[in-house]
Scaffold this motif. Sequence first.
Motif, PDB file in Angstrom:
ATOM      1  N   SER A  91       0.833  -1.204   0.000  1.00 34.69           N
ATOM      2  CA  SER A  91       0.000   0.000   0.000  1.00 34.69           C
ATOM      3  C   SER A  91       0.869   1.255   0.000  1.00 34.69           C
ATOM      4  N   LYS A  92       1.899   1.270   0.816  1.00 35.92           N
ATOM      5  CA  LYS A  92       2.810   2.417   0.883  1.00 35.92           C
ATOM      6  C   LYS A  92       3.564   2.596  -0.436  1.00 35.92           C
ATOM      7  N   ILE A  93       4.128   1.506  -0.949  1.00 37.91           N
ATOM      8  CA  ILE A  93       4.915   1.584  -2.183  1.00 37.91           C
ATOM      9  C   ILE A  93       4.046   2.031  -3.349  1.00 37.91           C
ATOM     10  N   SER A  94       2.875   1.458  -3.469  1.00 42.06           N
ATOM     11  CA  SER A  94       2.016   1.752  -4.628  1.00 42.06           C
ATOM     12  C   SER A  94       1.558   3.206  -4.665  1.00 42.06           C
TER      13      SER A  94
ATOM     14  N   SER B  90       2.431   8.828  -8.853  1.00 44.68           N
ATOM     15  CA  SER B  90       2.620   7.473  -8.331  1.00 44.68           C
ATOM     16  C   SER B  90       2.878   6.500  -9.479  1.00 44.68           C
ATOM     17  N   LEU B  91       3.166   5.276  -9.114  1.00 42.80           N
ATOM     18  CA  LEU B  91       3.373   4.207 -10.081  1.00 42.80           C
ATOM     19  C   LEU B  91       2.162   4.058 -11.009  1.00 42.80           C
ATOM     20  N   ALA B  92       0.967   4.064 -10.441  1.00 42.88           N
ATOM     21  CA  ALA B  92      -0.247   3.932 -11.251  1.00 42.88           C
ATOM     22  C   ALA B  92      -0.419   5.126 -12.192  1.00 42.88           C
ATOM     23  N   ASP B  93      -0.074   6.329 -11.715  1.00 44.73           N
ATOM     24  CA  ASP B  93      -0.207   7.522 -12.540  1.00 44.73           C
ATOM     25  C   ASP B  93       0.623   7.448 -13.814  1.00 44.73           C
ATOM     26  N   VAL B  94       1.798   6.818 -13.721  1.00 44.73           N
ATOM     27  CA  VAL B  94       2.691   6.739 -14.879  1.00 44.73           C
ATOM     28  C   VAL B  94       2.612   5.373 -15.577  1.00 44.73           C
ATOM     29  N   ARG B  95       1.699   4.534 -15.103  1.00 43.27           N
ATOM     30  CA  ARG B  95       1.552   3.183 -15.644  1.00 43.27           C
ATOM     31  C   ARG B  95       2.881   2.437 -15.622  1.00 43.27           C
ATOM     32  N   GLY B  96       3.530   2.532 -14.451  1.00 43.80           N
ATOM     33  CA  GLY B  96       4.834   1.913 -14.280  1.00 43.80           C
ATOM     34  C   GLY B  96       4.762   0.415 -14.101  1.00 43.80           C
ATOM     35  N   GLU B  97       5.892  -0.216 -14.335  1.00 42.04           N
ATOM     36  CA  GLU B  97       6.027  -1.657 -14.192  1.00 42.04           C
ATOM     37  C   GLU B  97       6.790  -1.970 -12.903  1.00 42.04           C
ATOM     38  N   VAL B  98       6.684  -3.214 -12.429  1.00 40.45           N
ATOM     39  CA  VAL B  98       7.342  -3.609 -11.185  1.00 40.45           C
ATOM     40  C   VAL B  98       8.050  -4.954 -11.367  1.00 40.45           C
ATOM     41  N   LEU B  99       9.296  -4.988 -10.884  1.00 37.78           N
ATOM     42  CA  LEU B  99      10.073  -6.218 -10.781  1.00 37.78           C
ATOM     43  C   LEU B  99      10.360  -6.425  -9.298  1.00 37.78           C
ATOM     44  N   VAL B 100       9.896  -7.550  -8.743  1.00 40.08           N
ATOM     45  CA  VAL B 100      10.114  -7.871  -7.331  1.00 40.08           C
ATOM     46  C   VAL B 100      11.119  -9.019  -7.250  1.00 40.08           C
TER      47      VAL B 100
ATOM     48  N   GLU C  41       5.632 -14.424  -2.548  1.00 35.61           N
ATOM     49  CA  GLU C  41       4.641 -14.662  -3.601  1.00 35.61           C
ATOM     50  C   GLU C  41       3.344 -13.907  -3.318  1.00 35.61           C
ATOM     51  N   TYR C  42       2.965 -13.827  -2.052  1.00 35.66           N
ATOM     52  CA  TYR C  42       1.776 -13.060  -1.685  1.00 35.66           C
ATOM     53  C   TYR C  42       1.969 -11.587  -2.052  1.00 35.66           C
ATOM     54  N   PHE C  43       3.123 -11.029  -1.720  1.00 36.39           N
ATOM     55  CA  PHE C  43       3.415  -9.634  -2.053  1.00 36.39           C
ATOM     56  C   PHE C  43       3.333  -9.435  -3.575  1.00 36.39           C
ATOM     57  N   ALA C  44       3.940 -10.328  -4.340  1.00 43.10           N
ATOM     58  CA  ALA C  44       3.888 -10.226  -5.804  1.00 43.10           C
ATOM     59  C   ALA C  44       2.446 -10.297  -6.303  1.00 43.10           C
ATOM     60  N   SER C  45       1.607 -11.086  -5.647  1.00 46.10           N
ATOM     61  CA  SER C  45       0.195 -11.180  -6.059  1.00 46.10           C
ATOM     62  C   SER C  45      -0.543  -9.862  -5.807  1.00 46.10           C
ATOM     63  N   LEU C  46      -0.147  -9.125  -4.771  1.00 46.25           N
ATOM     64  CA  LEU C  46      -0.751  -7.811  -4.524  1.00 46.25           C
ATOM     65  C   LEU C  46      -0.399  -6.841  -5.639  1.00 46.25           C
ATOM     66  N   VAL C  47       0.854  -6.882  -6.072  1.00 45.54           N
ATOM     67  CA  VAL C  47       1.286  -6.030  -7.174  1.00 45.54           C
ATOM     68  C   VAL C  47       0.492  -6.375  -8.435  1.00 45.54           C
ATOM     69  N   ALA C  48       0.400  -7.662  -8.747  1.00 50.79           N
ATOM     70  CA  ALA C  48      -0.333  -8.110  -9.934  1.00 50.79           C
ATOM     71  C   ALA C  48      -1.806  -7.724  -9.861  1.00 50.79           C
ATOM     72  N   ARG C  49      -2.373  -7.828  -8.677  1.00 44.56           N
ATOM     73  CA  ARG C  49      -3.782  -7.453  -8.483  1.00 44.56           C
ATOM     74  C   ARG C  49      -4.013  -5.991  -8.865  1.00 44.56           C
ATOM     75  N   ASP C  50      -3.121  -5.127  -8.427  1.00 40.34           N
ATOM     76  CA  ASP C  50      -3.315  -3.695  -8.639  1.00 40.34           C
ATOM     77  C   ASP C  50      -2.828  -3.203  -9.994  1.00 40.34           C
ATOM     78  N   LEU C  51      -1.798  -3.843 -10.543  1.00 38.36           N
ATOM     79  CA  LEU C  51      -1.222  -3.365 -11.796  1.00 38.36           C
ATOM     80  C   LEU C  51      -1.546  -4.253 -12.987  1.00 38.36           C
ATOM     81  N   GLY C  52      -2.068  -5.440 -12.723  1.00 37.30           N
ATOM     82  CA  GLY C  52      -2.388  -6.356 -13.809  1.00 37.30           C
ATOM     83  C   GLY C  52      -1.233  -7.265 -14.189  1.00 37.30           C
ATOM     84  N   HIS C  53      -0.015  -6.902 -13.755  1.00 36.26           N
ATOM     85  CA  HIS C  53       1.154  -7.700 -14.117  1.00 36.26           C
ATOM     86  C   HIS C  53       2.298  -7.379 -13.167  1.00 36.26           C
TER      87      HIS C  53
END
Length: 148
Positions: free
Chosen positions: A47-50, A65-75, A107-119
């Motif tokens: 939540s803080k990072i996003s 934010s990351l969502a504002d720029v449609r950024g990608e994430v590598l965990v 893996e749970y953390f990565a699933s949160l990222v995927a949930r919010d960003l789609g990938h």
Amino acid sequence: MRALVQRATRASVTVEGETIGAINDGFLILLGVGHEDTEAQADKLWSKISKMRIFEDENGKTNLSLADVRGEVLVVSQFTLYANCKRGNRPSFTEAGAPDEANRLYEYFASLVARDLGHVETGSFGAMMQVELVNDGPFTIWLDTDTL
């Protein structure tokens, strides 16, 4: 739970000569899981990072934010974020989570990222990895759920 968040123009992770995850324009998140961490801490950390506004707007101010720029994430899993160097010169990693539980929370953390960003792109938990990064700024932020 600890994260080293780096704003990147590109980042990748390679295992045994094969690139298994790569991004452009977003965050490389090195993620460490401690032995007392829970899903609630993963939720809080993501939540803080996003919501961090560390991308520049049209005026050059870090307002987006990351969502504002449609950024990608590598965990990438990084148990060494729990290194304790208080005694001697060889780090102790006793504060890092047990591998099975740490992997589950990673893996749970990565699933949160995927949930919010789609990938989301990821490393390989427990593998010897080579991580490449072009840090943009450079912009690097250390977060620990014990202090959020």
